[in-house]
Design an enzyme around this catalytic site. Structure first.
Site, mmCIF file in Angstrom:
data_model
loop_
_atom_site.group_PDB
_atom_site.id
_atom_site.type_symbol
_atom_site.label_atom_id
_atom_site.label_comp_id
_atom_site.label_asym_id
_atom_site.label_seq_id
_atom_site.Cartn_x
_atom_site.Cartn_y
_atom_site.Cartn_z
ATOM 1 C CE1 TYR A 31 6.923 -1.179 10.813
ATOM 2 C CE2 TYR A 31 5.929 0.971 11.195
ATOM 3 C CZ TYR A 31 6.301 -0.041 10.335
ATOM 4 O OH TYR A 31 6.069 0.089 8.974
ATOM 5 C CE LYS A 77 9.479 0.392 8.894
ATOM 6 N NZ LYS A 77 10.111 -0.245 7.726
#
Ligand SMILES: NC(=O)c1ccc[n+]([C@@H]2O[C@H](COP(=O)([O-])OP(=O)(O)OC[C@H]3O[C@@H](n4cnc5c(N)ncnc54)[C@H](O)[C@@H]3O)[C@@H](O)[C@H]2O)c1
Length: 266
Positions: A170, A174
């Site tokens: 993640y 991002k």
């Protein structure tokens, strides 16, 4: 917020994407395309918007953002029906924790998170940018400035600028969304297409509130790490998105707006 045009929002069936859809409608957008995997939840959001005092034209597409041909078809279809596409909100995303950290992260978790959060964002941006670059600029509803051919807002996170434990895939995705945002903004800044990222902090949505154990751990972290001492509400993130989408940010491109209660200022 000066968003009179037509929006397309991914992840629109839940949480922040849904809050963005309701906010565009409340601020007078002419039409909104809602795109998500969850068809029944999309129908609910559509009815909620149609029940508002200022309803607007709504299209729904049950599409997986990782299926690039479906994404291109949906974006093209929405632009044809509406006649143009002014604001893209790339909010579809998932978060997965890897027990034990990077050493124990599975390839399938890694691929899934990268595919939805990064590749999906790219597929939508690519399909929309092609259309937006051929549009005449939209005029400001406030003072008639020729504002922009389009405005794309990609969802990064506080994890786009900082590492958080057990979040290998993640956090990587991002960070990469910020890179995608910056390079695309360079490509098109001179042609009136703006591309920005929004970086929410801990926000109360099904992504964070769904699991009581995750929620308890997060609340402890929020108490210690977020200067404002609380989680954000989806509507507070949507306000940042509306700013980046519309005429109030006509000189802003390639930026990352932190909406995080001060988390990244420490
Ligand atoms: N909630 C937070 O604390 C927080 C913090 C920082 C960033 N974000 C980011 O904000 C965005 C919205 O998150 P949220 O908290 O509202 O999550 P959420 O889980 O409430 O909503 C995400 C939506 O994305 C949709 N979605 C997931 N995979 C999809 C796919 N492959 N194709 C199409 N749609 C898909 C889901 O069906 C869901 O409706 C995400 O990109 C997330 O990473 C959230």
């Amino acid at each position: 917020m000066d968003v009179p045009g037509f929006a397309l929002i991914t992840g629109a069936a839940s949480g922040i994407g849904k809050a963005c859809a309701l906010a565009f409608a409340a601020e007078g957008s002419a039409g909104i395309t809602l795109l998500d995997l969850n068809e029944s939840a999309l129908a609910t959001v559509k009815s909620e918007i149609e029940a508002l005092a200022k309803p607007c034209q709504i299209l729904t597409y049950a599409v997986n953002v990782t299926h690039e041909a479906d994404v291109t078809r949906a974006v093209t279809s929405a632009a044809q029906i509406f006649g143009r596409l002014d604001y893209i909100v790339n909010a579809a995303g998932i978060a997965i924790k890897h027990a034990g950290g990077a050493a124990f992260a599975t390839t399938s978790d890694w691929n899934r998170v990268l595919d939805i959060n990064l590749n999906g964002t790219f597929y939508v941006l690519r399909a929309a940018a092609k259309i937006m670059l051929d549009q005449t600029p939209l005029l400001s509803s406030i003072d008639s400035r020729p504002l922009q051919r389009g405005s794309i807002i990609n969802f990064s996170s506080i994890q786009g600028v900082a590492g958080i434990t057990l979040s290998t895939a993640y956090t990587t995705a991002k960070h990469a969304v910020i890179g995608l945002t910056r390079t695309a903004s360079e490509d098109y800044a001179a042609r009136g297409l703006r591309v920005n990222a929004i970086c929410p902090g801990y926000t109360e949505t099904p992504m964070t509130m769904g699991n009581p154990d995750v929620l308890r751990a997060m609340q402890e972290r929020v108490a210690g790490a977020v200067p404002m001492g609380r989680m954000g509400m989806p509507r507070e993130i949507a306000d940042g998105v509306l700013f980046l989408a519309g005429g109030r940010s006509s000189f802003v491109t390639g930026s990352c707006l932190m909406v995080d209660g001060g988390y990244t200022s420490r």
